[in-house]
Write a protein that holds these residues in place. Structure first.
Motif, PDB file in Angstrom:
ATOM      1  N   ALA A 145      -5.443  -4.146   7.744  1.00 18.51           N
ATOM      2  CA  ALA A 145      -4.994  -3.701   6.421  1.00 18.51           C
ATOM      3  C   ALA A 145      -5.506  -2.284   6.132  1.00 18.51           C
ATOM      4  O   ALA A 145      -4.768  -1.441   5.602  1.00 18.51           O
ATOM      5  N   ILE A 146      -6.761  -2.003   6.500  1.00 19.47           N
ATOM      6  CA  ILE A 146      -7.320  -0.658   6.291  1.00 19.47           C
ATOM      7  C   ILE A 146      -6.511   0.366   7.100  1.00 19.47           C
ATOM      8  O   ILE A 146      -6.140   1.424   6.590  1.00 19.47           O
ATOM      9  N   ASP A 147      -6.193   0.009   8.349  1.00 17.20           N
ATOM     10  CA  ASP A 147      -5.408   0.911   9.207  1.00 17.20           C
ATOM     11  C   ASP A 147      -4.038   1.190   8.612  1.00 17.20           C
ATOM     12  O   ASP A 147      -3.439   2.230   8.880  1.00 17.20           O
ATOM     13  N   ARG A 148      -3.517   0.235   7.833  1.00 13.69           N
ATOM     14  CA  ARG A 148      -2.158   0.389   7.296  1.00 13.69           C
ATOM     15  C   ARG A 148      -2.156   0.878   5.850  1.00 13.69           C
ATOM     16  O   ARG A 148      -1.170   0.723   5.141  1.00 13.69           O
ATOM     17  N   GLY A 149      -3.266   1.463   5.408  1.00 16.01           N
ATOM     18  CA  GLY A 149      -3.250   2.179   4.129  1.00 16.01           C
ATOM     19  C   GLY A 149      -3.868   1.473   2.939  1.00 16.01           C
ATOM     20  O   GLY A 149      -3.858   2.008   1.830  1.00 16.01           O
ATOM     21  N   VAL A 150      -4.420   0.252   3.147  1.00 11.80           N
ATOM     22  CA  VAL A 150      -5.104  -0.418   2.028  1.00 11.80           C
ATOM     23  C   VAL A 150      -6.421   0.340   1.797  1.00 11.80           C
ATOM     24  O   VAL A 150      -7.130   0.675   2.744  1.00 11.80           O
TER      25      VAL A 150
ATOM     26  N   ALA B 116       0.835  -1.221   0.000  1.00  8.32           N
ATOM     27  CA  ALA B 116       0.000   0.000   0.000  1.00  8.32           C
ATOM     28  C   ALA B 116       0.865   1.265   0.000  1.00  8.32           C
ATOM     29  O   ALA B 116       0.380   2.344  -0.349  1.00  8.32           O
ATOM     30  N   GLU B 117       2.140   1.119   0.379  1.00  6.40           N
ATOM     31  CA  GLU B 117       3.024   2.292   0.346  1.00  6.40           C
ATOM     32  C   GLU B 117       3.296   2.728  -1.095  1.00  6.40           C
ATOM     33  O   GLU B 117       3.536   3.904  -1.345  1.00  6.40           O
ATOM     34  N   ILE B 118       3.276   1.768  -2.022  1.00  2.71           N
ATOM     35  CA  ILE B 118       3.618   2.142  -3.403  1.00  2.71           C
ATOM     36  C   ILE B 118       2.466   1.953  -4.400  1.00  2.71           C
ATOM     37  O   ILE B 118       2.537   2.431  -5.521  1.00  2.71           O
ATOM     38  N   PHE B 119       1.422   1.235  -3.983  1.00  2.00           N
ATOM     39  CA  PHE B 119       0.265   1.031  -4.879  1.00  2.00           C
ATOM     40  C   PHE B 119      -1.021   1.476  -4.185  1.00  2.00           C
ATOM     41  O   PHE B 119      -1.073   1.564  -2.949  1.00  2.00           O
ATOM     42  N   ASP B 120      -2.047   1.696  -4.997  1.00  2.00           N
ATOM     43  CA  ASP B 120      -3.389   1.953  -4.488  1.00  2.00           C
ATOM     44  C   ASP B 120      -4.054   0.564  -4.418  1.00  2.00           C
ATOM     45  O   ASP B 120      -4.499   0.028  -5.428  1.00  2.00           O
ATOM     46  N   VAL B 121      -4.062  -0.019  -3.219  1.00  2.00           N
ATOM     47  CA  VAL B 121      -4.385  -1.448  -3.091  1.00  2.00           C
ATOM     48  C   VAL B 121      -5.836  -1.721  -2.691  1.00  2.00           C
ATOM     49  O   VAL B 121      -6.352  -1.134  -1.745  1.00  2.00           O
TER      50      VAL B 121
END
Ligand code: ADP
Length: 258
Positions: free
Chosen positions: A232-237, A174-179
């Motif tokens: 996963a949502i909390d970590r940017g997904v 999620a740091e490099i893609f829109d997941v």
């Protein structure tokens, strides 16, 4: 703007049967753009183990992976299940490549210490994701199909829960893609009545999850799945969905986690 990436986790029951496997790969092949698949396979492992005369022991829904069981899951997850998925996807012109967490150092883990006196054996908890290697694979148009096996830095393979692995890979990327992360299985979504496949709960937030858990509407394997989804949502997904394996591309279907 980040490039979109669809990460799909498919549950073991679907891979047991050729018709459902085909229905799943048909739906997965339809997904446009960069994508990645993580699969389970516990039921196949249990079946193969029994054919080899190896007993399966589960504690709290988790497999005890002694040395003999590690051999079985390595063969079944990394071999049979993974290769059948790859072959099926290739027949649909989806350029799948079958891998484990050890390949390209994609997912490293650490052997889980005993929990409440229970030694789960050769089981790994994810430590790191090799985002660069995933990015490189995706940039050449490959579709990684990942078996739930990881490795530690001492060269040991470790059995790793596929839902957790999907959540960790999605969060790392999620740091490099829109997941978008999709957990697919044999039901239509998270149900308010387990006997009624039409009782899909369209949207679940943390508050509702706590209530569904308390009321025992959500049980068993669905609890860690939802825990992974919220993490996963909390970590940017961007989005997590829980949905039927043949409807992964159907707008509005299944349960969305917010
Ligand atoms: P998989 O490995 O196939 O993803 P899991 O066993 O980890 O499956 O989790 C999915 C299971 O969770 C379902 O097969 C179902 O038996 C169970 N479950 C518990 N509560 C619910 C619910 N409210 N809605 C749907 N499934 C649920």
């Amino acid at each position: 703007m980040k490039q979109s990436l669809n990460i799909v986790k498919v549950g073991g029951a679907i891979l047991e049967d050729n018709d459902s496997l085909k229905a799943f790969t048909d739906a997965f092949a339809e997904i446009k753009g960069a994508k990645l698949l993580i699969h389970g396979g516990g039921r196949s492992a249990t079946r193969f183990a029994s054919r080899l005369g190896i007993e399966t022991t589960m504690v709290n829904g988790r497999r005890i992976t002694d040395d003999a069981m590690l051999e079985v899951v390595t063969m079944v997850y990394g071999g049979d299940v993974n290769r059948r998925l790859v072959a099926s996807l290739q027949s649909l012109s989806c350029n799948a490549i079958g891998l484990t967490g050890a390949d390209l150092n994609l997912v490293t883990s650490r052997r889980r210490p005993p929990v409440d006196g229970i030694d789960y054996g050769n089981v790994g908890d994810v430590v790191s994701i090799n985002s660069k290697a995933f990015k490189d694979l995706l940039s050449i148009g490959a579709v990684p199909v990942i078996a739930p096996l990881t490795h530690d830095m001492n060269g040991h393979l470790l059995n790793t829960n596929a839902d957790t692995m999907a959540g960790e890979i999605a969060s790392g990327l999620a740091e490099i893609f829109d997941v978008t992360l999709t957990f697919c299985f044999e039901k239509n979504g998270v149900l308010s009545d387990s006997a009624n496949d039409d009782s899909v709960i369209p949207l679940i937030d943390r508050q509702l999850f706590a209530r569904l858990r308390e009321e025992k509407v959500v049980e068993g394997g669905m609890i860690p799945k939802l825990d992974n989804a919220f993490k996963a949502i909390d970590r940017g997904v961007r989005q997590v969905k829980i949905i039927h394996y043949s409807r992964i591309s159907t707008p509005g279907a299944g349960t969305t986690i917010v």
